[in-house]
Write a protein that holds these residues in place. Structure first.
Motif, PDB file in Angstrom:
ATOM      1  N   GLU A  95       0.961  -1.232  -0.007  1.00  0.00           N
ATOM      2  CA  GLU A  95      -0.136   0.081  -0.007  1.00  0.00           C
ATOM      3  C   GLU A  95       0.804   1.185  -0.156  1.00  0.00           C
ATOM      4  N   GLU A  96       2.094   1.151   0.743  1.00  0.00           N
ATOM      5  CA  GLU A  96       2.891   2.473   0.726  1.00  0.00           C
ATOM      6  C   GLU A  96       3.606   2.647  -0.717  1.00  0.00           C
ATOM      7  N   LEU A  97       3.556   1.790  -1.441  1.00  0.00           N
ATOM      8  CA  LEU A  97       4.243   1.741  -2.549  1.00  0.00           C
ATOM      9  C   LEU A  97       3.289   2.442  -3.915  1.00  0.00           C
ATOM     10  N   GLU A  98       1.884   1.800  -3.415  1.00  0.00           N
ATOM     11  CA  GLU A  98       0.664   2.426  -4.330  1.00  0.00           C
ATOM     12  C   GLU A  98       0.391   3.891  -4.250  1.00  0.00           C
ATOM     13  N   ARG A  99       0.492   4.150  -2.746  1.00  0.00           N
ATOM     14  CA  ARG A  99       0.273   5.769  -2.507  1.00  0.00           C
ATOM     15  C   ARG A  99       1.348   6.467  -3.216  1.00  0.00           C
ATOM     16  N   ASP A 100       2.690   5.951  -3.609  1.00  0.00           N
ATOM     17  CA  ASP A 100       3.523   6.833  -4.284  1.00  0.00           C
ATOM     18  C   ASP A 100       3.469   6.896  -5.727  1.00  0.00           C
ATOM     19  N   VAL A 101       2.591   6.064  -6.214  1.00  0.00           N
ATOM     20  CA  VAL A 101       2.449   6.077  -7.896  1.00  0.00           C
ATOM     21  C   VAL A 101       1.729   7.461  -8.208  1.00  0.00           C
ATOM     22  N   PRO A 102       1.845   8.276  -9.101  1.00  0.00           N
ATOM     23  CA  PRO A 102       1.066   9.307  -9.415  1.00  0.00           C
ATOM     24  C   PRO A 102      -0.122   9.131  -9.973  1.00  0.00           C
ATOM     25  N   HIS A 103      -1.150   9.939  -9.971  1.00  0.00           N
ATOM     26  CA  HIS A 103      -2.345   9.908 -10.205  1.00  0.00           C
ATOM     27  C   HIS A 103      -2.310  10.941 -11.665  1.00  0.00           C
ATOM     28  N   ALA A 104      -1.658  11.792 -11.577  1.00  0.00           N
ATOM     29  CA  ALA A 104      -1.710  12.944 -12.410  1.00  0.00           C
ATOM     30  C   ALA A 104      -0.315  13.449 -12.714  1.00  0.00           C
ATOM     31  N   TRP A 105      -0.286  13.916 -14.252  1.00  0.00           N
ATOM     32  CA  TRP A 105       1.091  14.312 -14.778  1.00  0.00           C
ATOM     33  C   TRP A 105       0.881  15.242 -15.837  1.00  0.00           C
ATOM     34  N   GLN A 106       1.932  15.800 -16.473  1.00  0.00           N
ATOM     35  CA  GLN A 106       2.022  16.721 -17.287  1.00  0.00           C
ATOM     36  C   GLN A 106       2.299  16.058 -18.662  1.00  0.00           C
ATOM     37  N   ARG A 107       1.804  16.175 -19.796  1.00  0.00           N
ATOM     38  CA  ARG A 107       2.316  15.521 -20.859  1.00  0.00           C
ATOM     39  C   ARG A 107       2.708  16.654 -22.092  1.00  0.00           C
ATOM     40  N   HIS A 108       3.985  16.393 -22.608  1.00  0.00           N
ATOM     41  CA  HIS A 108       4.376  17.444 -23.586  1.00  0.00           C
ATOM     42  C   HIS A 108       5.071  16.416 -24.675  1.00  0.00           C
ATOM     43  N   GLY A 109       4.011  16.321 -25.820  1.00  0.00           N
ATOM     44  CA  GLY A 109       4.634  15.413 -26.658  1.00  0.00           C
ATOM     45  C   GLY A 109       4.887  14.142 -26.223  1.00  0.00           C
ATOM     46  N   LEU A 113       5.945  14.497 -17.886  1.00  0.00           N
ATOM     47  CA  LEU A 113       6.640  15.187 -16.654  1.00  0.00           C
ATOM     48  C   LEU A 113       5.857  14.764 -15.193  1.00  0.00           C
ATOM     49  N   LEU A 114       6.567  14.090 -14.424  1.00  0.00           N
ATOM     50  CA  LEU A 114       5.920  13.500 -13.240  1.00  0.00           C
ATOM     51  C   LEU A 114       5.946  14.580 -12.054  1.00  0.00           C
ATOM     52  N   SER A 115       5.189  14.270 -11.092  1.00  0.00           N
ATOM     53  CA  SER A 115       5.124  15.334 -10.013  1.00  0.00           C
ATOM     54  C   SER A 115       6.473  15.039  -9.036  1.00  0.00           C
ATOM     55  N   GLU A 116       6.786  15.880  -8.196  1.00  0.00           N
ATOM     56  CA  GLU A 116       7.875  15.739  -7.339  1.00  0.00           C
ATOM     57  C   GLU A 116       7.799  14.741  -6.150  1.00  0.00           C
ATOM     58  N   ASP A 117       6.547  14.429  -5.985  1.00  0.00           N
ATOM     59  CA  ASP A 117       6.363  13.359  -4.939  1.00  0.00           C
ATOM     60  C   ASP A 117       6.284  11.843  -5.510  1.00  0.00           C
ATOM     61  N   SER A 118       6.547  11.893  -6.712  1.00  0.00           N
ATOM     62  CA  SER A 118       6.374  10.519  -7.305  1.00  0.00           C
ATOM     63  C   SER A 118       7.497   9.537  -7.174  1.00  0.00           C
ATOM     64  N   PHE A 119       7.431   8.258  -6.974  1.00  0.00           N
ATOM     65  CA  PHE A 119       8.380   7.284  -6.806  1.00  0.00           C
ATOM     66  C   PHE A 119       9.685   7.800  -5.819  1.00  0.00           C
ATOM     67  N   ARG A 120       9.193   8.216  -4.610  1.00  0.00           N
ATOM     68  CA  ARG A 120      10.454   8.477  -3.787  1.00  0.00           C
ATOM     69  C   ARG A 120      10.830   7.633  -2.600  1.00  0.00           C
ATOM     70  N   ARG A 149      10.958  21.009  -6.429  1.00  0.00           N
ATOM     71  CA  ARG A 149      10.663  22.368  -6.179  1.00  0.00           C
ATOM     72  C   ARG A 149      11.408  23.616  -6.888  1.00  0.00           C
ATOM     73  N   VAL A 150      10.658  24.579  -7.349  1.00  0.00           N
ATOM     74  CA  VAL A 150      10.968  25.653  -7.949  1.00  0.00           C
ATOM     75  C   VAL A 150      12.472  26.124  -7.132  1.00  0.00           C
TER      76      VAL A 150
END
Length: 438
Positions: A95-109, A113-120, A149-150
Protein backbone atom coordinates in the motif's frame (compact mmCIF):
# COMPACT_ATOMS: atom_id res chain seq x y z
CA UNK A 1 2.19 -13.25 -24.94
CA UNK A 2 2.34 -16.68 -23.23
CA UNK A 3 -0.95 -18.59 -23.16
CA UNK A 4 -2.36 -22.02 -22.36
CA UNK A 5 -4.11 -23.63 -25.34
CA UNK A 6 -6.83 -26.18 -24.64
CA UNK A 7 -10.00 -27.60 -26.15
CA UNK A 8 -13.13 -25.45 -25.89
CA UNK A 9 -14.84 -27.86 -23.47
CA UNK A 10 -12.04 -27.37 -20.92
CA UNK A 11 -11.68 -23.58 -21.29
CA UNK A 12 -13.92 -22.55 -18.38
CA UNK A 13 -12.31 -25.01 -15.94
CA UNK A 14 -8.84 -23.89 -17.02
CA UNK A 15 -9.81 -20.22 -16.59
CA UNK A 16 -11.01 -20.88 -13.04
CA UNK A 17 -7.77 -22.74 -12.33
CA UNK A 18 -5.65 -19.80 -13.54
CA UNK A 19 -7.77 -17.19 -11.73
CA UNK A 20 -7.56 -19.09 -8.45
CA UNK A 21 -3.75 -19.04 -8.65
CA UNK A 22 -3.65 -15.41 -9.96
CA UNK A 23 -1.91 -16.50 -13.15
CA UNK A 24 -4.43 -15.20 -15.70
CA UNK A 25 -3.33 -12.12 -17.67
CA UNK A 26 -6.51 -10.00 -17.71
CA UNK A 27 -5.07 -7.53 -20.20
CA UNK A 28 -5.95 -9.89 -23.09
CA UNK A 29 -8.97 -11.83 -24.25
CA UNK A 30 -9.40 -15.57 -24.60
CA UNK A 31 -9.00 -16.23 -28.33
CA UNK A 32 -9.20 -19.01 -30.85
CA UNK A 33 -6.04 -20.69 -32.15
CA UNK A 34 -5.53 -23.25 -34.95
CA UNK A 35 -6.76 -26.76 -34.32
CA UNK A 36 -10.15 -25.76 -32.90
CA UNK A 37 -8.67 -24.79 -29.57
CA UNK A 38 -8.75 -21.62 -27.44
CA UNK A 39 -5.87 -19.90 -25.66
CA UNK A 40 -5.96 -18.21 -22.25
CA UNK A 41 -3.18 -15.61 -21.71
CA UNK A 42 -1.04 -16.08 -18.61
CA UNK A 43 1.31 -13.66 -16.84
CA UNK A 44 4.85 -13.74 -18.19
CA UNK A 45 6.41 -12.97 -14.81
CA UNK A 46 4.62 -15.94 -13.19
CA UNK A 47 5.52 -18.64 -15.69
CA UNK A 48 7.79 -20.26 -13.13
CA UNK A 49 4.72 -20.83 -10.94
CA UNK A 50 2.72 -22.42 -13.74
CA UNK A 51 1.76 -26.04 -13.20
CA UNK A 52 -0.23 -27.62 -16.04
CA UNK A 53 -3.30 -29.40 -14.62
CA UNK A 54 -3.22 -33.12 -15.45
CA UNK A 55 -7.03 -33.45 -15.54
CA UNK A 56 -7.31 -31.24 -18.66
CA UNK A 57 -5.16 -31.40 -21.81
CA UNK A 58 -3.39 -28.11 -22.48
CA UNK A 59 0.00 -26.82 -23.55
CA UNK A 60 1.95 -23.58 -23.39
CA UNK A 61 2.09 -21.51 -26.57
CA UNK A 62 2.86 -17.91 -27.60
CA UNK A 63 0.22 -15.59 -29.09
CA UNK A 64 1.79 -13.23 -31.60
CA UNK A 65 -1.04 -10.64 -31.75
CA UNK A 66 -3.03 -10.78 -28.49
CA UNK A 67 -6.40 -9.00 -28.44
CA UNK A 68 -6.82 -6.55 -25.53
CA UNK A 69 -9.63 -7.34 -23.14
CA UNK A 70 -12.56 -4.99 -22.63
CA UNK A 71 -11.30 -4.25 -19.11
CA UNK A 72 -7.88 -3.31 -20.50
CA UNK A 73 -9.47 -0.97 -23.04
CA UNK A 74 -11.48 0.71 -20.28
CA UNK A 75 -8.53 1.24 -17.93
CA UNK A 76 -7.40 4.80 -17.35
CA UNK A 77 -3.68 5.55 -17.82
CA UNK A 78 -3.33 5.78 -14.01
CA UNK A 79 -4.87 2.32 -13.56
CA UNK A 80 -2.71 0.89 -16.31
CA UNK A 81 0.40 2.36 -14.68
CA UNK A 82 -0.51 0.92 -11.29
CA UNK A 83 -1.20 -2.53 -12.77
CA UNK A 84 2.08 -2.57 -14.71
CA UNK A 85 4.05 -1.59 -11.62
CA UNK A 86 2.27 -4.17 -9.51
CA UNK A 87 3.24 -6.84 -12.02
CA UNK A 88 6.83 -5.57 -12.04
CA UNK A 89 7.17 -5.71 -8.26
CA UNK A 90 5.19 -8.90 -7.68
CA UNK A 91 5.14 -9.84 -4.00
CA UNK A 92 7.04 -6.67 -3.06
CA UNK A 93 3.96 -4.56 -3.89
CA UNK A 94 2.50 -2.72 -0.89
CA UNK A 95 0.00 0.00 0.00
CA UNK A 96 2.91 2.35 0.72
CA UNK A 97 4.24 1.92 -2.81
CA UNK A 98 0.76 2.32 -4.30
CA UNK A 99 0.48 5.72 -2.59
CA UNK A 100 3.76 6.68 -4.26
CA UNK A 101 2.37 6.11 -7.77
CA UNK A 102 1.23 9.37 -9.43
CA UNK A 103 -2.39 9.87 -10.47
CA UNK A 104 -1.70 12.97 -12.59
CA UNK A 105 1.15 14.27 -14.71
CA UNK A 106 1.94 16.72 -17.49
CA UNK A 107 2.36 15.47 -21.04
CA UNK A 108 4.45 17.39 -23.57
CA UNK A 109 4.58 15.46 -26.82
CA UNK A 110 6.40 12.19 -26.15
CA UNK A 111 7.67 13.35 -22.73
CA UNK A 112 5.75 12.89 -19.48
CA UNK A 113 6.63 15.16 -16.55
CA UNK A 114 5.93 13.51 -13.19
CA UNK A 115 5.18 15.34 -9.95
CA UNK A 116 7.91 15.81 -7.37
CA UNK A 117 6.38 13.34 -4.90
CA UNK A 118 6.39 10.42 -7.36
CA UNK A 119 8.46 7.28 -6.72
CA UNK A 120 10.34 8.62 -3.71
CA UNK A 121 10.15 5.48 -1.54
CA UNK A 122 13.41 3.50 -1.22
CA UNK A 123 12.21 0.25 -2.93
CA UNK A 124 11.75 2.06 -6.25
CA UNK A 125 15.48 2.85 -6.48
CA UNK A 126 16.33 -0.87 -6.56
CA UNK A 127 14.47 -1.30 -9.84
CA UNK A 128 16.85 0.98 -11.72
CA UNK A 129 16.12 1.72 -15.42
CA UNK A 130 13.41 -0.98 -15.50
CA UNK A 131 11.16 1.30 -13.42
CA UNK A 132 11.32 4.22 -15.84
CA UNK A 133 10.93 1.98 -18.89
CA UNK A 134 7.81 0.44 -17.35
CA UNK A 135 6.34 3.85 -16.45
CA UNK A 136 7.05 5.24 -19.92
CA UNK A 137 5.50 2.21 -21.61
CA UNK A 138 2.36 2.35 -19.44
CA UNK A 139 1.88 6.06 -20.13
CA UNK A 140 2.69 5.87 -23.84
CA UNK A 141 5.81 8.04 -23.54
CA UNK A 142 9.32 7.88 -24.92
CA UNK A 143 10.87 10.19 -22.32
CA UNK A 144 10.30 10.78 -18.60
CA UNK A 145 11.20 13.62 -16.26
CA UNK A 146 10.36 14.49 -12.66
CA UNK A 147 10.00 18.00 -11.33
CA UNK A 148 11.24 19.24 -7.97
CA UNK A 149 10.60 22.45 -6.09
CA UNK A 150 11.15 25.64 -8.02
CA UNK A 151 14.65 27.00 -7.42
CA UNK A 152 14.88 30.19 -5.27
CA UNK A 153 17.08 31.99 -7.80
CA UNK A 154 14.84 34.96 -8.57
CA UNK A 155 13.89 33.47 -11.96
CA UNK A 156 11.63 30.68 -10.67
CA UNK A 157 13.83 28.23 -12.57
CA UNK A 158 12.54 24.66 -12.66
CA UNK A 159 14.26 21.86 -10.80
CA UNK A 160 13.60 18.99 -13.19
CA UNK A 161 15.46 15.70 -13.51
CA UNK A 162 15.42 13.77 -16.79
CA UNK A 163 14.75 10.11 -15.91
CA UNK A 164 14.53 8.55 -19.37
CA UNK A 165 15.87 10.09 -22.56
CA UNK A 166 18.76 12.39 -23.42
CA UNK A 167 17.05 15.64 -24.42
CA UNK A 168 14.59 17.84 -22.50
CA UNK A 169 13.29 19.88 -25.45
CA UNK A 170 9.56 19.36 -26.04
CA UNK A 171 6.72 20.93 -28.00
CA UNK A 172 3.36 21.84 -26.51
CA UNK A 173 0.29 23.17 -28.35
CA UNK A 174 -2.22 25.48 -26.63
CA UNK A 175 -5.11 27.07 -28.54
CA UNK A 176 -3.34 26.60 -31.86
CA UNK A 177 -0.07 28.13 -30.61
CA UNK A 178 3.11 26.03 -30.65
CA UNK A 179 5.47 26.33 -27.70
CA UNK A 180 8.84 24.62 -27.61
CA UNK A 181 11.05 24.66 -24.52
CA UNK A 182 13.47 22.59 -22.47
CA UNK A 183 11.54 21.17 -19.48
CA UNK A 184 14.75 21.02 -17.45
CA UNK A 185 15.39 24.75 -17.95
CA UNK A 186 12.01 26.48 -18.41
CA UNK A 187 8.71 26.57 -16.56
CA UNK A 188 5.39 25.81 -18.26
CA UNK A 189 2.16 26.22 -16.29
CA UNK A 190 -0.89 24.48 -17.80
CA UNK A 191 -2.99 26.17 -15.08
CA UNK A 192 -2.65 29.51 -16.92
CA UNK A 193 -4.59 28.30 -19.97
CA UNK A 194 -7.72 30.27 -18.98
CA UNK A 195 -5.78 33.54 -18.93
CA UNK A 196 -4.04 32.74 -22.21
CA UNK A 197 -7.43 32.13 -23.81
CA UNK A 198 -8.75 35.41 -22.40
CA UNK A 199 -5.72 37.32 -23.68
CA UNK A 200 -6.23 35.77 -27.11
CA UNK A 201 -9.74 37.26 -27.27
CA UNK A 202 -8.73 40.87 -26.45
CA UNK A 203 -9.07 43.47 -29.24
CA UNK A 204 -5.44 44.49 -29.76
CA UNK A 205 -5.19 45.32 -33.45
CA UNK A 206 -2.95 48.32 -34.16
CA UNK A 207 -1.68 48.19 -30.56
CA UNK A 208 1.88 47.93 -29.26
CA UNK A 209 2.34 45.49 -26.38
CA UNK A 210 5.13 45.42 -23.82
CA UNK A 211 5.37 42.06 -22.02
CA UNK A 212 7.64 42.68 -19.03
CA UNK A 213 7.98 39.01 -18.01
CA UNK A 214 7.74 37.18 -21.31
CA UNK A 215 9.22 33.81 -20.37
CA UNK A 216 8.95 31.48 -23.35
CA UNK A 217 6.09 33.57 -24.75
CA UNK A 218 3.15 32.37 -22.62
CA UNK A 219 1.26 35.64 -23.19
CA UNK A 220 3.36 37.33 -25.89
CA UNK A 221 2.30 34.71 -28.43
CA UNK A 222 -1.50 34.84 -27.79
CA UNK A 223 -1.32 38.65 -28.10
CA UNK A 224 0.47 38.37 -31.45
CA UNK A 225 -1.16 35.29 -32.94
CA UNK A 226 -4.81 35.65 -31.90
CA UNK A 227 -5.30 39.15 -30.46
CA UNK A 228 -3.56 40.62 -33.54
CA UNK A 229 -1.29 43.05 -31.66
CA UNK A 230 0.65 45.13 -34.19
CA UNK A 231 3.98 44.76 -32.38
CA UNK A 232 5.35 43.38 -29.12
CA UNK A 233 8.37 44.12 -26.96
CA UNK A 234 9.14 40.96 -24.97
CA UNK A 235 11.39 41.39 -21.91
CA UNK A 236 13.01 38.35 -20.28
CA UNK A 237 16.16 37.86 -18.21
CA UNK A 238 16.45 34.03 -18.20
CA UNK A 239 18.72 33.08 -21.10
CA UNK A 240 17.12 29.62 -21.43
CA UNK A 241 13.66 31.18 -21.69
CA UNK A 242 14.95 33.72 -24.22
CA UNK A 243 16.26 30.92 -26.43
CA UNK A 244 12.86 29.20 -26.29
CA UNK A 245 11.06 32.52 -26.88
CA UNK A 246 13.01 33.19 -30.06
CA UNK A 247 12.27 29.67 -31.32
CA UNK A 248 8.56 30.07 -30.49
CA UNK A 249 8.25 33.37 -32.31
CA UNK A 250 9.70 31.72 -35.41
CA UNK A 251 7.57 28.56 -34.98
CA UNK A 252 4.43 30.68 -35.05
CA UNK A 253 5.60 33.02 -37.82
CA UNK A 254 5.48 36.24 -35.77
CA UNK A 255 9.21 36.91 -35.29
CA UNK A 256 9.00 40.05 -37.46
CA UNK A 257 6.45 41.62 -35.11
CA UNK A 258 8.38 41.18 -31.89
CA UNK A 259 11.60 42.54 -30.42
CA UNK A 260 13.16 40.50 -27.61
CA UNK A 261 14.84 42.47 -24.83
CA UNK A 262 17.17 40.09 -22.98
CA UNK A 263 17.88 41.20 -19.44
CA UNK A 264 16.45 42.48 -16.16
CA UNK A 265 13.75 45.03 -17.00
CA UNK A 266 14.23 46.64 -13.60
CA UNK A 267 17.58 47.95 -14.79
CA UNK A 268 16.17 51.04 -16.49
CA UNK A 269 17.78 54.36 -17.21
CA UNK A 270 17.01 56.37 -14.07
CA UNK A 271 18.12 59.77 -15.29
CA UNK A 272 15.60 62.49 -14.51
CA UNK A 273 13.28 60.02 -12.78
CA UNK A 274 11.72 60.80 -9.38
CA UNK A 275 13.27 58.75 -6.60
CA UNK A 276 10.08 56.75 -6.00
CA UNK A 277 10.11 55.65 -9.64
CA UNK A 278 13.69 54.41 -9.63
CA UNK A 279 13.43 50.62 -9.60
CA UNK A 280 14.66 48.61 -6.69
CA UNK A 281 17.02 45.78 -7.63
CA UNK A 282 17.02 42.84 -5.27
CA UNK A 283 20.37 41.49 -4.13
CA UNK A 284 19.49 38.13 -5.71
CA UNK A 285 19.30 39.65 -9.19
CA UNK A 286 21.81 38.29 -11.72
CA UNK A 287 24.57 40.67 -12.83
CA UNK A 288 23.09 41.66 -16.19
CA UNK A 289 24.28 44.75 -18.04
CA UNK A 290 20.98 45.18 -19.90
CA UNK A 291 19.05 48.45 -19.60
CA UNK A 292 15.49 48.73 -20.85
CA UNK A 293 15.43 51.89 -22.95
CA UNK A 294 11.74 51.70 -23.83
CA UNK A 295 9.66 54.75 -23.02
CA UNK A 296 6.32 56.10 -24.23
CA UNK A 297 5.63 53.16 -26.61
CA UNK A 298 2.95 50.88 -25.17
CA UNK A 299 -0.81 50.76 -25.60
CA UNK A 300 -0.89 47.70 -23.38
CA UNK A 301 1.51 46.25 -20.78
CA UNK A 302 1.45 42.68 -19.48
CA UNK A 303 2.92 42.09 -16.00
CA UNK A 304 2.65 38.32 -15.72
CA UNK A 305 4.84 37.72 -12.67
CA UNK A 306 3.68 36.06 -9.45
CA UNK A 307 3.52 36.15 -6.50
CA UNK A 308 3.85 39.89 -7.25
CA UNK A 309 4.71 42.07 -10.22
CA UNK A 310 4.99 45.19 -8.05
CA UNK A 311 8.66 45.79 -8.86
CA UNK A 312 7.65 46.18 -12.49
CA UNK A 313 4.99 48.85 -11.89
CA UNK A 314 7.37 51.84 -12.32
CA UNK A 315 8.64 50.32 -15.57
CA UNK A 316 5.08 49.74 -16.78
CA UNK A 317 4.23 53.39 -16.07
CA UNK A 318 7.34 54.50 -17.98
CA UNK A 319 6.59 52.50 -21.14
CA UNK A 320 2.90 53.49 -21.41
CA UNK A 321 2.20 56.14 -24.03
CA UNK A 322 2.32 59.44 -22.16
CA UNK A 323 -0.26 61.21 -24.33
CA UNK A 324 -2.92 58.51 -24.53
CA UNK A 325 -2.07 55.97 -21.82
CA UNK A 326 -3.28 52.40 -22.12
CA UNK A 327 -4.15 49.24 -20.21
CA UNK A 328 -2.06 47.34 -17.65
CA UNK A 329 -2.66 43.63 -16.97
CA UNK A 330 -1.29 43.19 -13.45
CA UNK A 331 -0.80 39.67 -12.05
CA UNK A 332 -0.67 39.13 -8.29
CA UNK A 333 -1.29 36.46 -5.65
CA UNK A 334 -3.93 37.70 -3.20
CA UNK A 335 -4.72 36.06 0.11
CA UNK A 336 -8.43 35.57 0.74
CA UNK A 337 -9.85 34.98 4.21
CA UNK A 338 -11.96 31.81 4.52
CA UNK A 339 -15.67 32.41 4.26
CA UNK A 340 -17.48 32.42 7.64
CA UNK A 341 -19.46 29.31 8.47
CA UNK A 342 -23.24 29.52 7.99
CA UNK A 343 -25.04 30.28 11.23
CA UNK A 344 -27.44 27.38 10.88
CA UNK A 345 -24.70 24.73 10.81
CA UNK A 346 -21.44 26.08 12.23
CA UNK A 347 -20.12 22.73 13.46
CA UNK A 348 -20.77 20.92 10.18
CA UNK A 349 -19.05 23.67 8.19
CA UNK A 350 -16.01 23.53 10.46
CA UNK A 351 -15.78 19.77 9.95
CA UNK A 352 -15.90 20.18 6.20
CA UNK A 353 -13.23 22.85 6.15
CA UNK A 354 -12.73 25.47 3.49
CA UNK A 355 -13.47 24.23 -0.04
CA UNK A 356 -10.66 26.43 -1.33
CA UNK A 357 -8.09 24.37 0.54
CA UNK A 358 -9.38 20.99 -0.54
CA UNK A 359 -6.66 18.87 -2.09
CA UNK A 360 -3.92 21.47 -1.55
CA UNK A 361 -0.56 20.48 -0.10
CA UNK A 362 -0.14 23.86 1.54
CA UNK A 363 2.75 25.09 -0.58
CA UNK A 364 1.95 28.58 -1.78
CA UNK A 365 3.83 28.45 -5.06
CA UNK A 366 2.31 25.20 -6.29
CA UNK A 367 -0.87 25.78 -8.31
CA UNK A 368 -3.68 23.27 -8.23
CA UNK A 369 -4.87 21.82 -11.51
CA UNK A 370 -8.33 23.29 -10.89
CA UNK A 371 -8.41 26.74 -12.38
CA UNK A 372 -10.66 29.60 -13.34
CA UNK A 373 -14.23 30.26 -12.36
CA UNK A 374 -15.15 26.63 -11.74
CA UNK A 375 -12.94 26.67 -8.65
CA UNK A 376 -13.12 30.30 -7.59
CA UNK A 377 -16.59 31.32 -8.57
CA UNK A 378 -17.58 34.47 -10.40
CA UNK A 379 -18.06 36.54 -7.23
CA UNK A 380 -15.49 39.28 -6.68
CA UNK A 381 -14.40 38.87 -3.10
CA UNK A 382 -13.81 41.85 -0.82
CA UNK A 383 -10.07 41.17 -0.52
CA UNK A 384 -9.74 41.15 -4.31
CA UNK A 385 -11.58 44.43 -4.65
CA UNK A 386 -9.47 46.08 -1.92
CA UNK A 387 -6.25 44.91 -3.59
CA UNK A 388 -7.44 46.18 -6.98
CA UNK A 389 -8.40 49.59 -5.57
CA UNK A 390 -5.09 49.94 -3.70
CA UNK A 391 -3.18 48.97 -6.85
CA UNK A 392 -5.12 51.46 -8.95
CA UNK A 393 -4.35 54.24 -6.47
CA UNK A 394 -0.65 53.34 -6.39
CA UNK A 395 -0.37 53.27 -10.19
CA UNK A 396 -2.21 56.59 -10.42
CA UNK A 397 0.34 58.17 -8.05
CA UNK A 398 3.28 56.73 -9.96
CA UNK A 399 1.98 58.05 -13.27
CA UNK A 400 1.26 61.52 -11.87
CA UNK A 401 4.75 61.74 -10.37
CA UNK A 402 6.41 60.51 -13.55
CA UNK A 403 4.63 62.91 -15.91
CA UNK A 404 3.95 65.84 -13.59
CA UNK A 405 0.24 65.88 -14.34
CA UNK A 406 -2.91 64.09 -13.08
CA UNK A 407 -3.85 60.66 -14.41
CA UNK A 408 -7.02 58.62 -14.08
CA UNK A 409 -7.02 54.87 -13.41
CA UNK A 410 -10.13 52.70 -13.86
CA UNK A 411 -10.64 49.06 -12.88
CA UNK A 412 -11.91 47.30 -16.02
CA UNK A 413 -11.91 43.71 -14.81
CA UNK A 414 -10.58 41.35 -12.11
CA UNK A 415 -9.84 37.86 -13.43
CA UNK A 416 -9.37 34.87 -11.11
CA UNK A 417 -6.85 32.63 -12.89
CA UNK A 418 -6.41 29.79 -10.40
CA UNK A 419 -6.15 28.94 -6.72
CA UNK A 420 -2.93 28.13 -4.91
CA UNK A 421 -2.51 26.94 -1.34
CA UNK A 422 -5.44 27.53 1.02
CA UNK A 423 -6.96 30.99 0.53
CA UNK A 424 -4.37 32.26 -1.98
CA UNK A 425 -5.52 33.14 -5.50
CA UNK A 426 -3.72 34.20 -8.66
CA UNK A 427 -5.55 37.28 -9.95
CA UNK A 428 -5.15 39.57 -12.94
CA UNK A 429 -6.25 43.20 -12.75
CA UNK A 430 -7.07 44.95 -16.03
CA UNK A 431 -6.36 48.61 -15.23
CA UNK A 432 -7.05 51.40 -17.69
CA UNK A 433 -4.69 54.35 -17.27
CA UNK A 434 -5.37 57.71 -19.03
CA UNK A 435 -3.88 61.17 -18.63
CA UNK A 436 -6.35 63.82 -17.47
CA UNK A 437 -6.67 66.36 -20.27
CA UNK A 438 -6.39 70.05 -19.28
Amino acid sequence: VPALATELQFAQRLREHLEERQLLDRRYRLQEVPGGRVALPVLEEKLDQLRLPQEMPCRLIRIQDPVPSRAARRRTPAQKLRDELQRLLGESWSEELERDVPHAWQRHGDLVLLSEDSFRAAPWEKLGPALWETVASALGAQRLARRGRVLPDGMRSPNVTLLLGQDGWVEHVDNGIRYTFDVTKCMFSPGNITEKLRVASLPCSREVLVDLYAGIGYFTLPYLVHAAAAFAHACEWNSHAVEALRRNLALNGVQDRCHVHHGDNRQVSSANQPRSLQPHTASSSPPLSFQLELRDVADRVNLGLIPSSEEGWPVACRVLKKDTGGVLHIHHNVETLPAPAPRQAPVLQAERGSPEGAGSDGEVQRPTEDSGKETLGARIRPEWQRWAEATAARIQGLLAELHGQPWRTSILHIEAVKSYAPHVHHLVLDLECRPVLP
